[in-house]
Design a protein around this motif. Structure first.
Motif, PDB file in Angstrom:
ATOM      1  N   GLU A 103       0.827  -1.206   0.000  1.00  9.93           N
ATOM      2  CA  GLU A 103       0.000   0.000   0.000  1.00  9.93           C
ATOM      3  C   GLU A 103       0.862   1.256   0.000  1.00  9.93           C
ATOM      4  OE1 GLU A 103      -3.657   0.576   1.446  1.00  9.93           O
ATOM      5  OE2 GLU A 103      -4.111  -1.462   2.077  1.00  9.93           O
ATOM      6  N   LEU A 104       1.964   1.206   0.716  1.00  4.61           N
ATOM      7  CA  LEU A 104       2.864   2.365   0.727  1.00  4.61           C
ATOM      8  C   LEU A 104       3.461   2.596  -0.657  1.00  4.61           C
ATOM      9  CD1 LEU A 104       4.754   1.825   4.113  1.00  4.61           C
ATOM     10  CD2 LEU A 104       2.961   3.488   3.643  1.00  4.61           C
ATOM     11  N   GLU A 105       3.876   1.492  -1.302  1.00  7.81           N
ATOM     12  CA  GLU A 105       4.489   1.627  -2.624  1.00  7.81           C
ATOM     13  C   GLU A 105       3.486   2.148  -3.643  1.00  7.81           C
ATOM     14  OE1 GLU A 105       6.162  -2.165  -3.431  1.00  7.81           O
ATOM     15  OE2 GLU A 105       7.833  -1.899  -2.027  1.00  7.81           O
ATOM     16  N   ALA A 106       2.198   1.827  -3.445  1.00  7.24           N
ATOM     17  CA  ALA A 106       1.168   2.298  -4.373  1.00  7.24           C
ATOM     18  C   ALA A 106       0.815   3.758  -4.132  1.00  7.24           C
ATOM     19  CB  ALA A 106      -0.079   1.431  -4.231  1.00  7.24           C
ATOM     20  N   THR A 107       1.191   4.276  -2.987  1.00  5.21           N
ATOM     21  CA  THR A 107       0.778   5.625  -2.602  1.00  5.21           C
ATOM     22  C   THR A 107       1.903   6.640  -2.675  1.00  5.21           C
ATOM     23  OG1 THR A 107      -0.820   4.646  -1.079  1.00  5.21           O
ATOM     24  CG2 THR A 107      -0.328   6.981  -0.773  1.00  5.21           C
ATOM     25  N   PHE A 108       3.113   6.211  -2.300  1.00  4.54           N
ATOM     26  CA  PHE A 108       4.206   7.173  -2.182  1.00  4.54           C
ATOM     27  C   PHE A 108       5.228   6.999  -3.308  1.00  4.54           C
ATOM     28  CE2 PHE A 108       2.590   6.919   2.149  1.00  4.54           C
ATOM     29  CZ  PHE A 108       2.505   8.255   2.490  1.00  4.54           C
ATOM     30  N   GLU A 109       5.861   8.107  -3.627  1.00  2.00           N
ATOM     31  CA  GLU A 109       6.953   8.126  -4.602  1.00  2.00           C
ATOM     32  C   GLU A 109       8.251   7.933  -3.827  1.00  2.00           C
ATOM     33  OE1 GLU A 109       8.109   8.546  -8.588  1.00  2.00           O
ATOM     34  OE2 GLU A 109       6.100   9.008  -7.870  1.00  2.00           O
ATOM     35  N   ASP A 110       8.897   6.779  -4.017  1.00  2.00           N
ATOM     36  CA  ASP A 110      10.093   6.439  -3.244  1.00  2.00           C
ATOM     37  C   ASP A 110      11.306   6.508  -4.161  1.00  2.00           C
ATOM     38  OD1 ASP A 110      11.863   5.491  -1.366  1.00  2.00           O
ATOM     39  OD2 ASP A 110      11.352   3.396  -1.722  1.00  2.00           O
ATOM     40  N   VAL A 111      11.858   7.703  -4.317  1.00  2.79           N
ATOM     41  CA  VAL A 111      12.938   7.927  -5.273  1.00  2.79           C
ATOM     42  C   VAL A 111      14.187   7.133  -4.895  1.00  2.79           C
ATOM     43  CG1 VAL A 111      14.449   9.664  -6.301  1.00  2.79           C
ATOM     44  CG2 VAL A 111      12.049  10.203  -5.829  1.00  2.79           C
ATOM     45  N   LEU A 112      14.502   7.078  -3.607  1.00  2.00           N
ATOM     46  CA  LEU A 112      15.753   6.449  -3.164  1.00  2.00           C
ATOM     47  C   LEU A 112      15.615   4.953  -2.946  1.00  2.00           C
ATOM     48  CD1 LEU A 112      16.963   9.172  -0.631  1.00  2.00           C
ATOM     49  CD2 LEU A 112      17.662   8.843  -3.002  1.00  2.00           C
ATOM     50  N   GLY A 113      14.403   4.419  -3.044  1.00  2.00           N
ATOM     51  CA  GLY A 113      14.216   2.987  -2.850  1.00  2.00           C
ATOM     52  C   GLY A 113      14.470   2.517  -1.434  1.00  2.00           C
ATOM     53  N   GLU A 114      14.287   3.381  -0.473  1.00  2.00           N
ATOM     54  CA  GLU A 114      14.569   3.028   0.917  1.00  2.00           C
ATOM     55  C   GLU A 114      13.295   2.885   1.745  1.00  2.00           C
ATOM     56  OE1 GLU A 114      17.093   6.187   2.144  1.00  2.00           O
ATOM     57  OE2 GLU A 114      18.869   5.375   1.155  1.00  2.00           O
ATOM     58  N   MET A 115      12.149   2.912   1.079  1.00  2.00           N
ATOM     59  CA  MET A 115      10.886   2.953   1.812  1.00  2.00           C
ATOM     60  C   MET A 115      10.724   1.767   2.764  1.00  2.00           C
ATOM     61  SD  MET A 115       7.037   2.787   0.296  1.00  2.00           S
ATOM     62  CE  MET A 115       7.130   4.332  -0.571  1.00  2.00           C
ATOM     63  N   GLN A 116      10.922   0.556   2.234  1.00  2.00           N
ATOM     64  CA  GLN A 116      10.651  -0.615   3.064  1.00  2.00           C
ATOM     65  C   GLN A 116      11.586  -0.668   4.261  1.00  2.00           C
ATOM     66  OE1 GLN A 116      10.036  -4.345   1.033  1.00  2.00           O
ATOM     67  NE2 GLN A 116      10.700  -5.520   2.821  1.00  2.00           N
ATOM     68  N   ALA A 117      12.874  -0.412   4.029  1.00  2.00           N
ATOM     69  CA  ALA A 117      13.831  -0.457   5.138  1.00  2.00           C
ATOM     70  C   ALA A 117      13.492   0.584   6.196  1.00  2.00           C
ATOM     71  CB  ALA A 117      15.244  -0.233   4.603  1.00  2.00           C
ATOM     72  N   GLN A 118      13.110   1.778   5.747  1.00  2.00           N
ATOM     73  CA  GLN A 118      12.780   2.830   6.706  1.00  2.00           C
ATOM     74  C   GLN A 118      11.479   2.520   7.434  1.00  2.00           C
ATOM     75  OE1 GLN A 118      12.864   6.224   4.115  1.00  2.00           O
ATOM     76  NE2 GLN A 118      15.087   6.501   4.338  1.00  2.00           N
ATOM     77  N   ALA A 119      10.533   1.929   6.722  1.00  2.00           N
ATOM     78  CA  ALA A 119       9.270   1.564   7.363  1.00  2.00           C
ATOM     79  C   ALA A 119       9.481   0.453   8.388  1.00  2.00           C
ATOM     80  CB  ALA A 119       8.246   1.143   6.304  1.00  2.00           C
ATOM     81  N   GLU A 120      10.403  -0.490   8.078  1.00  2.00           N
ATOM     82  CA  GLU A 120      10.714  -1.556   9.035  1.00  2.00           C
ATOM     83  C   GLU A 120      11.306  -0.958  10.310  1.00  2.00           C
ATOM     84  OE1 GLU A 120      13.283  -4.196   6.955  1.00  2.00           O
ATOM     85  OE2 GLU A 120      11.661  -5.244   5.933  1.00  2.00           O
ATOM     86  N   LEU A 121      12.208  -0.001  10.150  1.00  2.00           N
ATOM     87  CA  LEU A 121      12.795   0.662  11.314  1.00  2.00           C
ATOM     88  C   LEU A 121      11.725   1.383  12.122  1.00  2.00           C
ATOM     89  CD1 LEU A 121      16.168   2.285  10.170  1.00  2.00           C
ATOM     90  CD2 LEU A 121      15.814   0.510  11.871  1.00  2.00           C
ATOM     91  N   PHE A 122      10.819   2.003  11.414  1.00  2.00           N
ATOM     92  CA  PHE A 122       9.752   2.744  12.089  1.00  2.00           C
ATOM     93  C   PHE A 122       8.876   1.785  12.906  1.00  2.00           C
ATOM     94  CE2 PHE A 122       5.363   4.461  11.872  1.00  2.00           C
ATOM     95  CZ  PHE A 122       5.548   5.555  12.703  1.00  2.00           C
ATOM     96  N   LEU A 123       8.530   0.630  12.321  1.00  2.00           N
ATOM     97  CA  LEU A 123       7.727  -0.347  13.063  1.00  2.00           C
ATOM     98  C   LEU A 123       8.484  -0.829  14.300  1.00  2.00           C
ATOM     99  CD1 LEU A 123       6.139  -2.526  10.223  1.00  2.00           C
ATOM    100  CD2 LEU A 123       5.026  -0.794  11.630  1.00  2.00           C
ATOM    101  N   ALA A 124       9.812  -1.011  14.150  1.00  2.00           N
ATOM    102  CA  ALA A 124      10.616  -1.434  15.297  1.00  2.00           C
ATOM    103  C   ALA A 124      10.585  -0.369  16.399  1.00  2.00           C
ATOM    104  CB  ALA A 124      12.048  -1.706  14.855  1.00  2.00           C
ATOM    105  N   SER A 125      10.582   0.903  15.983  1.00  2.00           N
ATOM    106  CA  SER A 125      10.526   1.992  16.967  1.00  2.00           C
ATOM    107  C   SER A 125       9.171   2.006  17.682  1.00  2.00           C
ATOM    108  CB  SER A 125      10.754   3.337  16.276  1.00  2.00           C
ATOM    109  OG  SER A 125      12.011   3.371  15.666  1.00  2.00           O
ATOM    110  N   LEU A 126       8.113   1.782  16.916  1.00  2.00           N
ATOM    111  CA  LEU A 126       6.782   1.735  17.526  1.00  2.00           C
ATOM    112  C   LEU A 126       6.687   0.582  18.529  1.00  2.00           C
ATOM    113  CD1 LEU A 126       4.424   2.374  14.453  1.00  2.00           C
ATOM    114  CD2 LEU A 126       4.962   3.977  16.297  1.00  2.00           C
TER     115      LEU A 126
END
Lengths: 203, 90
Positions: B55-78
């Protein structure tokens, strides 16, 4: 499954454009790093946590052994930082999460990418990802760093599995590191330690 | 992995753009905005991490291709802040 994310975002936009019936489609919204923002402290709490202050630097020590992803195979030598050093330079202990992301980008044309396999004692988040021989590795460490204390993260490296492997060549990479300290109370800070010399691997 | 929102987390939001969270054992709330708030909206105890990435990939423009890794870190922080927990936890 519930509503799609784009529907949620579109509903928000529609509610703000109540004078228009036109539905704007949210596509290609720029991605930015998701972060947890600590809300403004109440006056009673404002005096307790002092802000985080720290420095981070890469230290180049013993030459690393680049191991094949998944283990096994030949190990190759080269140069690269071996330790990420993080020092609490603040006036209070840091307690929270340290998030580290390392990107290794090839200099010129290469056939094999390299990545950071581990950063002990931090835990790797997901696998090392490669795209066009550019690698990204993310790590997380939760703990406490006392005032003036330095903690060291030991790096080990890997390389992409490519057949046939190159021989008699040395590849050079640029290393970019992001370190984010997120205290359990208080605002986060971001650090960007530099690397010199650039990491290399000799096949 | 499927995540659900923590049972001791109070939340207030403005649409899908800004969410304030307070774990009831803590004294200070946190705020999520933009992509962070978007990810929070997707944590419903049903969607898998793969569903969320899609859903994130369908919604956001991820120029650097780091979306999944950053989202994984964010979930770990939560999770570290006990704002989310595994949906299949006892």
């Amino acid at each position: 499954m519930g509503a799609q994310l784009s529907e949620i975002l579109n509903e928000e936009i529609e509610s703000k454009e109540s004078g228009f019936s036109r539905r704007r489609v949210v596509k290609g919204v720029a991605w930015s790093v998701p972060v947890i923002v600590t809300a403004v402290a109440s006056p009673a709490a404002a005096a307790s946590p002092s802000s985080v202050s720290a420095t981070a630097s890469w230290v180049t020590g013993a030459a690393p052994q680049y191991s094949k992803i998944g283990g096994g195979g030949t190990k190759y030598s080269g140069t690269a930082p071996s330790v990420l050093s993080l020092k609490n330079t603040g006036l209070s202990a840091f307690s929270g999460t340290v998030s580290v992301t390392v990107t290794l980008t090839p200099v010129g044309s290469v056939l094999v990418g390299i990545g950071v396999e581990s950063l002990a004692p931090a835990t790797r988040s997901g696998s090392v990802s490669f795209s066009q021989h550019v690698s990204t590795s993310s790590f997380s460490y939760t703990g406490t760093i006392s005032v003036g204390q330095t903690i060291s993260f030991q790096a080990s490296y890997n390389y992409e599995t490519i057949n046939p492997k190159p021989s008699n060549v040395t590849y050079t990479f640029r290393m970019a590191t992001s370190v984010v300290l997120t205290p359990s109370v208080g605002a986060s800070i971001s650090l960007a330690p530099t690397t010199s010399p650039d990491p290399t691997i000799r096949f | 992995m499927v995540w659900k929102r923590g049972g001791l987390v109070a939340e207030a939001r403005t649409g899908g753009q800004r969410v304030a969270l307070l774990h009831l054992d803590e004294s200070q709330p946190v705020v999520l905005e933009g992509p962070a708030a978007a990810i929070w909206e997707l944590i419903d105890g049903k969607r898998s991490e793969q569903d969320i990435w899609a859903e994130l990939e369908a919604t956001f423009e991820d120029v650097l291709g780091e979306m999944q890794a950053q989202a994984e870190l964010f979930l770990a922080s939560l999770e570290a802040r006990r704002l989310i927990e595994p949906a299949n936890a006892a």
